[in-house]
Design a protein around this motif. Structure first.
Motif, PDB file in Angstrom:
ATOM      1  N   GLN A  38      -7.141 -16.672   4.881  1.00 54.13           N
ATOM      2  CA  GLN A  38      -6.933 -15.471   5.702  1.00 54.13           C
ATOM      3  C   GLN A  38      -5.811 -14.611   5.127  1.00 54.13           C
ATOM      4  OE1 GLN A  38      -6.282 -17.490   9.436  1.00 54.13           O
ATOM      5  NE2 GLN A  38      -8.442 -17.337  10.051  1.00 54.13           N
ATOM      6  N   PHE A  39      -4.788 -15.266   4.600  1.00 57.80           N
ATOM      7  CA  PHE A  39      -3.698 -14.555   3.933  1.00 57.80           C
ATOM      8  C   PHE A  39      -4.232 -13.803   2.709  1.00 57.80           C
ATOM      9  CE2 PHE A  39      -0.211 -15.017   0.662  1.00 57.80           C
ATOM     10  CZ  PHE A  39       0.572 -13.980   1.137  1.00 57.80           C
ATOM     11  N   GLU A  40      -5.075 -14.480   1.912  1.00 57.53           N
ATOM     12  CA  GLU A  40      -5.666 -13.824   0.742  1.00 57.53           C
ATOM     13  C   GLU A  40      -6.540 -12.635   1.158  1.00 57.53           C
ATOM     14  OE1 GLU A  40      -6.231 -17.002  -2.796  1.00 57.53           O
ATOM     15  OE2 GLU A  40      -7.518 -17.345  -1.052  1.00 57.53           O
ATOM     16  N   ASP A  41      -7.279 -12.800   2.253  1.00 62.85           N
ATOM     17  CA  ASP A  41      -8.092 -11.690   2.762  1.00 62.85           C
ATOM     18  C   ASP A  41      -7.220 -10.487   3.093  1.00 62.85           C
ATOM     19  OD1 ASP A  41     -10.343 -13.284   2.539  1.00 62.85           O
ATOM     20  OD2 ASP A  41     -10.407 -13.810   4.677  1.00 62.85           O
ATOM     21  N   SER A  42      -6.050 -10.751   3.675  1.00 60.29           N
ATOM     22  CA  SER A  42      -5.144  -9.644   4.046  1.00 60.29           C
ATOM     23  C   SER A  42      -4.605  -8.941   2.807  1.00 60.29           C
ATOM     24  CB  SER A  42      -3.999 -10.163   4.913  1.00 60.29           C
ATOM     25  OG  SER A  42      -3.032 -10.879   4.151  1.00 60.29           O
ATOM     26  N   LEU A  43      -4.512  -9.655   1.688  1.00 61.20           N
ATOM     27  CA  LEU A  43      -4.047  -9.029   0.442  1.00 61.20           C
ATOM     28  C   LEU A  43      -5.094  -8.077  -0.125  1.00 61.20           C
ATOM     29  CD1 LEU A  43      -2.347 -12.078  -1.350  1.00 61.20           C
ATOM     30  CD2 LEU A  43      -1.333 -10.398   0.200  1.00 61.20           C
ATOM     31  N   ARG A  44      -6.358  -8.314   0.200  1.00 61.54           N
ATOM     32  CA  ARG A  44      -7.436  -7.435  -0.254  1.00 61.54           C
ATOM     33  C   ARG A  44      -7.701  -6.294   0.726  1.00 61.54           C
ATOM     34  NH1 ARG A  44      -9.718 -12.458  -1.468  1.00 61.54           N
ATOM     35  NH2 ARG A  44     -10.900 -12.394   0.490  1.00 61.54           N
ATOM     36  N   GLU A  45      -7.574  -6.602   2.015  1.00 59.94           N
ATOM     37  CA  GLU A  45      -8.039  -5.662   3.034  1.00 59.94           C
ATOM     38  C   GLU A  45      -6.920  -4.986   3.811  1.00 59.94           C
ATOM     39  OE1 GLU A  45     -10.435  -8.144   5.505  1.00 59.94           O
ATOM     40  OE2 GLU A  45     -11.648  -8.894   3.814  1.00 59.94           O
ATOM     41  N   GLY A  46      -5.688  -5.375   3.563  1.00 55.30           N
ATOM     42  CA  GLY A  46      -4.584  -4.929   4.401  1.00 55.30           C
ATOM     43  C   GLY A  46      -4.119  -3.510   4.141  1.00 55.30           C
ATOM     44  N   ASN A  47      -3.181  -3.088   4.969  1.00 52.37           N
ATOM     45  CA  ASN A  47      -2.554  -1.771   4.890  1.00 52.37           C
ATOM     46  C   ASN A  47      -1.916  -1.587   3.506  1.00 52.37           C
ATOM     47  OD1 ASN A  47      -0.236   0.096   5.053  1.00 52.37           O
ATOM     48  ND2 ASN A  47      -0.711   0.223   7.236  1.00 52.37           N
ATOM     49  N   LYS A  48      -2.380  -0.589   2.751  1.00 51.76           N
ATOM     50  CA  LYS A  48      -1.946  -0.415   1.360  1.00 51.76           C
ATOM     51  C   LYS A  48      -0.448  -0.177   1.260  1.00 51.76           C
ATOM     52  CE  LYS A  48      -6.189  -0.829   0.044  1.00 51.76           C
ATOM     53  NZ  LYS A  48      -6.644  -2.163  -0.422  1.00 51.76           N
ATOM     54  N   GLU A  49       0.089   0.613   2.153  1.00 54.52           N
ATOM     55  CA  GLU A  49       1.522   0.901   2.112  1.00 54.52           C
ATOM     56  C   GLU A  49       2.326  -0.370   2.394  1.00 54.52           C
ATOM     57  OE1 GLU A  49       4.812   3.803   4.350  1.00 54.52           O
ATOM     58  OE2 GLU A  49       2.664   4.117   4.645  1.00 54.52           O
ATOM     59  N   ARG A  50       1.889  -1.144   3.361  1.00 56.46           N
ATOM     60  CA  ARG A  50       2.592  -2.383   3.683  1.00 56.46           C
ATOM     61  C   ARG A  50       2.455  -3.404   2.561  1.00 56.46           C
ATOM     62  NH1 ARG A  50       2.026  -3.682  10.215  1.00 56.46           N
ATOM     63  NH2 ARG A  50       3.046  -1.753  10.933  1.00 56.46           N
ATOM     64  N   LEU A  51       1.325  -3.390   1.869  1.00 52.96           N
ATOM     65  CA  LEU A  51       1.146  -4.292   0.735  1.00 52.96           C
ATOM     66  C   LEU A  51       2.174  -4.010  -0.349  1.00 52.96           C
ATOM     67  CD1 LEU A  51      -2.745  -4.379   0.533  1.00 52.96           C
ATOM     68  CD2 LEU A  51      -1.284  -6.408   0.578  1.00 52.96           C
ATOM     69  N   VAL A  52       2.394  -2.757  -0.641  1.00 46.48           N
ATOM     70  CA  VAL A  52       3.378  -2.380  -1.661  1.00 46.48           C
ATOM     71  C   VAL A  52       4.780  -2.782  -1.217  1.00 46.48           C
ATOM     72  CG1 VAL A  52       4.464  -0.432  -2.851  1.00 46.48           C
ATOM     73  CG2 VAL A  52       1.977  -0.488  -2.553  1.00 46.48           C
ATOM     74  N   GLN A  53       5.102  -2.490   0.033  1.00 45.07           N
ATOM     75  CA  GLN A  53       6.435  -2.803   0.549  1.00 45.07           C
ATOM     76  C   GLN A  53       6.683  -4.316   0.608  1.00 45.07           C
ATOM     77  OE1 GLN A  53       6.131  -0.812   4.314  1.00 45.07           O
ATOM     78  NE2 GLN A  53       6.816   1.182   3.522  1.00 45.07           N
ATOM     79  N   LEU A  85       0.303  -7.269   7.416  1.00 42.45           N
ATOM     80  CA  LEU A  85      -0.540  -6.507   6.492  1.00 42.45           C
ATOM     81  C   LEU A  85      -1.798  -5.967   7.175  1.00 42.45           C
ATOM     82  CD1 LEU A  85      -0.256  -8.821   3.350  1.00 42.45           C
ATOM     83  CD2 LEU A  85       1.000  -6.704   3.832  1.00 42.45           C
ATOM     84  N   MET A  86      -2.247  -6.667   8.226  1.00 45.67           N
ATOM     85  CA  MET A  86      -3.434  -6.225   8.964  1.00 45.67           C
ATOM     86  C   MET A  86      -3.051  -5.394  10.195  1.00 45.67           C
ATOM     87  SD  MET A  86      -5.815  -7.291   7.014  1.00 45.67           S
ATOM     88  CE  MET A  86      -7.257  -6.988   8.030  1.00 45.67           C
ATOM     89  N   ASN A  87      -1.856  -4.839  10.191  1.00 41.03           N
ATOM     90  CA  ASN A  87      -1.392  -3.919  11.239  1.00 41.03           C
ATOM     91  C   ASN A  87      -1.171  -4.597  12.590  1.00 41.03           C
ATOM     92  OD1 ASN A  87      -1.398  -1.584   9.514  1.00 41.03           O
ATOM     93  ND2 ASN A  87      -3.624  -1.549   9.693  1.00 41.03           N
TER      94      ASN A  87
END
Length: 351
Positions: A154-169, A307-309
């Motif tokens: 599920q963590f890996e899924d969030s790295l693919r599908e998550g909020n792009k701005e939060r992923l960078v941060q 990451l998933m808001n």
């Protein structure tokens, strides 16, 4: 609403003093008092527990076994309604009533290592008493609740599908968590290892799920909805995650998130005083891993939700779940830094 429910237990609401009870986040709970009579009424959260009857069946099966084999052990089971049901269904959902354990005390924060010892002993006693019980008859009330492999996916899924701005941060924290993937690998080995036995576990061993007497001696454990088959690392790990640091998972002064040795020793001594003869040598050798297992699982769950808001845990301020994840990462690092020293404390235990 409550009038209808109480009527199914043969009670008249006007005769009772009714107050919300406890600080639980999952189920709604009320305290009922009239003269010397006291009860707890609870509404089951079906968003979390999809099958309330699985909970009811598990508690009944465990309660029957304990009453037969350990009649003096305090195990709080639901009071049957007027139609002999453990669960009462209404338009508002599912409810159950429990006797109130008089002269009992609960804590939401851990105030001493002595309390940690008592709590660990209570959770150990619970599993010890059920060592002869066939845990396979119990249902998973939350499927895959402590399945670290699934949580990492599920963590890996969030790295693919998550909020792009939060992923960078979050990139630095993501890298640190990915470096700890060995914890997932070890969990996979445990699942295959016959030296790690499936047992009846509580799965939610925070301090508020223990009742104490007025001298702070443990009375019993409560909040039994997550009682189901599992590995001992779930209960020990959750105690370590929630007892070891003086600061809670909400602390943002991360320097305060440190493992307290005396609390670790209290958990080990309390648990092994009951389970010392039940655990295998390999299980005893995994006490530190148990802490890593639960702390890491919670860290990746918090960051995945960020990451998933914040769709699962929610957030009262921007970045709360990110801070929670970092908090848990600091606790994990503190445990790793003290690993060899703390493992000696386990080996020195006489049980």
């Amino acid at each position: 609403m409550l009038a209808t429910i109480l009527g199914k237990y043969g009670l008249t609401p006007e005769e009772w003093t009714i107050k919300p009870f406890g600080a639980g986040l999952i189920n709604h709970t009320w305290h009922f008092k009239k003269d010397d009579e006291e009860y707890i009424l609870q509404q089951v959260n079906i968003n979390v527990f999809k099958d309330p009857f699985a909970i009811s069946n598990n508690i009944r099966a465990v309660g029957t076994y304990l009453k037969q084999h350990y009649p003096d052990y305090i195990f709080v089971t639901p009071i049957p309604s007027s139609n002999s049901s453990d669960l009462v269904q209404s338009d508002q959902g599912y409810f159950r009533m429990f006797p109130f354990v008089k002269n009992s005390v609960t804590y939401t924060t851990l105030e001493s290592s002595e309390l940690a010892y008592e709590a660990a002993q209570q959770f150990g006693r619970f599993s010890h008493h059920l060592s002869g019980f066939d845990e396979s008859v119990l249902q998973e009330t939350i499927p895959n609740f402590h399945n670290l492999t699934l949580r990492f996916k599920q963590f890996e899924d969030s790295l693919r599908e998550g909020n792009k701005e939060r992923l960078v941060q979050s990139s630095d924290v993501i890298k640190q968590l990915e470096k700890h993937h060995y914890i997932v690998d070890e969990f996979e080995q445990i699942k295959k290892n016959p030296q790690f036995k499936k047992r009846v576990m509580h799965h939610d061993t925070k301090i508020s799920n223990v009742l104490f007497d007025e001298q702070n001696k443990g009375l019993c454990i409560i909040d039994l909805d997550t009682v189901m088959p599992g590995f001992f690392i779930s209960d020990i790990g959750d105690m370590m995650r929630t007892y070891l640091a003086a600061a809670s998972e909400e602390e943002t002064d991360f320097s305060a998130v440190q493992v307290r040795e005396e609390y670790f020793v209290a958990i080990v001594e309390g648990y092994l005083s009951e389970m010392g003869n039940e655990l295998t040598a390999e299980e005893k050798g995994s006490f530190i891993y148990a802490g890593k297992f639960m702390i890491y699982m919670q860290a990746i769950r918090f960051l995945a939700d960020h990451l998933m808001n914040d769709v699962y845990y929610g957030a009262t301020y921007e970045g709360q779940n990110f801070n929670r994840a970092v908090n848990q990462l600091y606790l994990l690092k503190s445990l790793e830094e003290q690993e060899q020293h703390l493992m000696q404390k386990v080996k020195q235990n006489k049980h």
